[in-house]
Design an enzyme around this catalytic site. Structure first.
Site, mmCIF file in Angstrom:
data_model
loop_
_atom_site.group_PDB
_atom_site.id
_atom_site.type_symbol
_atom_site.label_atom_id
_atom_site.label_comp_id
_atom_site.label_asym_id
_atom_site.label_seq_id
_atom_site.Cartn_x
_atom_site.Cartn_y
_atom_site.Cartn_z
ATOM 1 N N ASP A 1 31.725 33.388 36.898
ATOM 2 C CA ASP A 1 32.177 34.168 35.739
ATOM 3 C C ASP A 1 33.229 33.445 34.878
ATOM 4 O O ASP A 1 34.378 33.266 35.313
ATOM 5 C CB ASP A 1 32.778 35.509 36.181
ATOM 6 C CG ASP A 1 31.812 36.364 36.996
ATOM 7 O OD1 ASP A 1 31.065 35.795 37.812
ATOM 8 O OD2 ASP A 1 31.819 37.595 36.820
ATOM 9 N N GLU B 1 29.723 36.943 31.540
ATOM 10 C CA GLU B 1 30.007 38.341 31.194
ATOM 11 C C GLU B 1 31.446 38.601 30.757
ATOM 12 O O GLU B 1 31.726 39.611 30.146
ATOM 13 C CB GLU B 1 29.662 39.273 32.370
ATOM 14 C CG GLU B 1 30.627 39.158 33.526
ATOM 15 C CD GLU B 1 30.753 40.439 34.351
ATOM 16 O OE1 GLU B 1 30.056 41.430 34.068
ATOM 17 O OE2 GLU B 1 31.570 40.421 35.280
ATOM 18 N N ASN B 2 32.366 37.668 31.099
ATOM 19 C CA ASN B 2 33.778 37.871 30.750
ATOM 20 C C ASN B 2 34.279 36.862 29.721
ATOM 21 O O ASN B 2 35.488 36.668 29.572
ATOM 22 C CB ASN B 2 34.666 37.760 31.993
ATOM 23 C CG ASN B 2 34.211 38.640 33.130
ATOM 24 O OD1 ASN B 2 33.737 38.154 34.153
ATOM 25 N ND2 ASN B 2 34.332 39.946 32.961
ATOM 26 N N ASN C 1 27.922 43.823 34.635
ATOM 27 C CA ASN C 1 28.331 45.121 34.098
ATOM 28 C C ASN C 1 29.099 45.017 32.785
ATOM 29 O O ASN C 1 29.073 45.941 31.972
ATOM 30 C CB ASN C 1 29.175 45.873 35.135
ATOM 31 C CG ASN C 1 30.351 45.067 35.634
ATOM 32 O OD1 ASN C 1 30.188 43.913 36.049
ATOM 33 N ND2 ASN C 1 31.534 45.637 35.594
ATOM 34 N N HIS C 2 29.787 43.870 32.547
ATOM 35 C CA HIS C 2 30.573 43.733 31.307
ATOM 36 C C HIS C 2 29.729 43.306 30.094
ATOM 37 O O HIS C 2 30.277 43.168 29.002
ATOM 38 C CB HIS C 2 31.728 42.753 31.507
ATOM 39 C CG HIS C 2 32.870 43.353 32.264
ATOM 40 N ND1 HIS C 2 33.588 44.426 31.792
ATOM 41 C CD2 HIS C 2 33.403 43.048 33.470
ATOM 42 C CE1 HIS C 2 34.526 44.745 32.678
ATOM 43 N NE2 HIS C 2 34.428 43.937 33.706
ATOM 44 N N HIS D 1 24.871 40.178 40.781
ATOM 45 C CA HIS D 1 26.186 40.582 40.294
ATOM 46 C C HIS D 1 26.567 41.886 40.986
ATOM 47 O O HIS D 1 26.095 42.957 40.606
ATOM 48 C CB HIS D 1 26.100 40.754 38.775
ATOM 49 C CG HIS D 1 27.427 40.826 38.120
ATOM 50 N ND1 HIS D 1 28.171 39.714 37.840
ATOM 51 C CD2 HIS D 1 28.158 41.876 37.701
ATOM 52 C CE1 HIS D 1 29.292 40.076 37.264
ATOM 53 N NE2 HIS D 1 29.322 41.383 37.173
ATOM 54 N N HIS E 1 30.743 38.559 40.145
ATOM 55 C CA HIS E 1 31.410 39.831 39.838
ATOM 56 C C HIS E 1 32.776 40.015 40.479
ATOM 57 O O HIS E 1 33.661 40.555 39.839
ATOM 58 C CB HIS E 1 30.534 41.051 40.178
ATOM 59 C CG HIS E 1 31.220 42.373 39.951
ATOM 60 N ND1 HIS E 1 31.535 42.840 38.693
ATOM 61 C CD2 HIS E 1 31.672 43.321 40.810
ATOM 62 C CE1 HIS E 1 32.137 44.028 38.807
ATOM 63 N NE2 HIS E 1 32.240 44.332 40.075
ATOM 64 N N HIS F 1 34.977 37.774 41.269
ATOM 65 C CA HIS F 1 35.891 36.745 40.756
ATOM 66 C C HIS F 1 36.670 36.040 41.869
ATOM 67 O O HIS F 1 37.604 35.302 41.586
ATOM 68 C CB HIS F 1 36.869 37.318 39.715
ATOM 69 C CG HIS F 1 36.183 37.799 38.477
ATOM 70 N ND1 HIS F 1 36.865 38.179 37.347
ATOM 71 C CD2 HIS F 1 34.875 37.951 38.182
ATOM 72 C CE1 HIS F 1 36.014 38.561 36.413
ATOM 73 N NE2 HIS F 1 34.791 38.433 36.909
#
Ligand SMILES: [Fe+2]
Ligand SMILES: [Fe+2]
Length: 261
Positions: free
Chosen positions: A9, A40-41, A68-69, A154, A179, A181
């Site tokens: 991520d 995603e981040n 999810n992000h 994820h 996910h 991290h």
């Protein structure tokens, strides 16, 4: 030997910067055939925008997975809808009419075909479709000549991630988790030839709580009052794995963790 570099991520501007700084040297050192990353981040910790997709793909990343992000930046929804065969994935097991898609079929510069899949867990996460059964459906869509098959799962719970790894052992080249991290030290090649790791860890600031400025997170836990989450700055690291596989049968031979600061 076919080599895959999968970067965890990418968190905010520090994450994008460390990937930009280290990817050329990693590419020179390991000569990966395929570079993948979870994006995603990328946009200040929450989601990704179309310009950031282009920026990261421009660094030599072949496919961006997410999680999810992915929905956080509203401008990415039409982008996902318009780029139906695009190189930005969202988890495949979101309900059917969500924009975007969760599988990409491509070829490397040396014309080796590959598939990248993105699934999301359901334990301590939104109750979307079953990741196990959705993966079965995705695998049916991959032509038999595509041997290199990489899956980003994820998910929050280690048990769900491990279970999917074992479920897919021998059917895909690799299952890598994202996910949380936090990189896990359990990388291994399962007996059927699937490389597995519970979590790649984040590429971003580690002087933080999973990327967020730590004081604000502590404040949130102490008071339970919503606070603004800013991207932390210190101890920026790139976290990834390098997977070696046999391009002939798609079986992984090795998986190793990499961290750069
Ligand atoms: Fe993330
Ligand atoms: Fe996530």
């Amino acid at each position: 030997m076919f080599k895959i570099l999968f970067i965890g991520d990418i968190y905010g501007q520090p994450g994008r910067r460390i990937v930009k700084e280290h990817l050329p040297a990693l590419t020179e050192e390991y000569a990966p055939d395929l570079v993948l990353a979870n994006g995603e981040n990328a946009a200040a910790g929450f989601g990704i925008t179309p310009p950031l997709v282009e920026e990261l793909l421009g660094l030599g990343i072949a496919v961006l997975t997410s999680g999810n992000h992915i929905w956080d930046k509203k401008e990415i929804l039409p982008y996902l809808a318009e780029h139906a065969d695009g190189r930005l994935l969202r988890p495949a097991n979101y309900p059917g009419d969500s924009p975007g898609h969760g599988i990409y079929l491509g070829k490397t510069r040396a014309q080796v075909p590959y598939a990248v899949m993105n699934l999301q867990g359901r334990v301590f996460m939104p109750a979307i479709d079953c990741p196990f059964r959705t993966t079965d459906l995705l695998l049916e869509r991959i032509p038999p000549e595509v041997k290199i098959r990489i899956l980003d799962f994820h998910a929050e719970a280690t048990s769900e991630k491990m279970a999917l790894g074992w479920y897919l052992d021998g059917r895909v080249t690799a299952v890598v988790g994202t996910h949380t991290h936090v990189p896990t030290a359990d990388e291994r090649v399962l007996p059927g030839g699937t490389a597995y790791i519970t979590d790649l860890g984040m590429s971003g600031p580690y002087d933080s709580v999973i990327g967020v400025e730590k004081r604000s997170v502590i404040e949130k836990f102490l008071t339970q009052i919503p606070v603004r989450f800013d991207v932390a700055k210190g101890d920026v690291r790139l976290s990834a794995v390098l997977i070696e596989a046999d391009a002939g049968d798609g079986r992984a031979r090795s998986i190793q963790r990499l961290m750069r600061r």
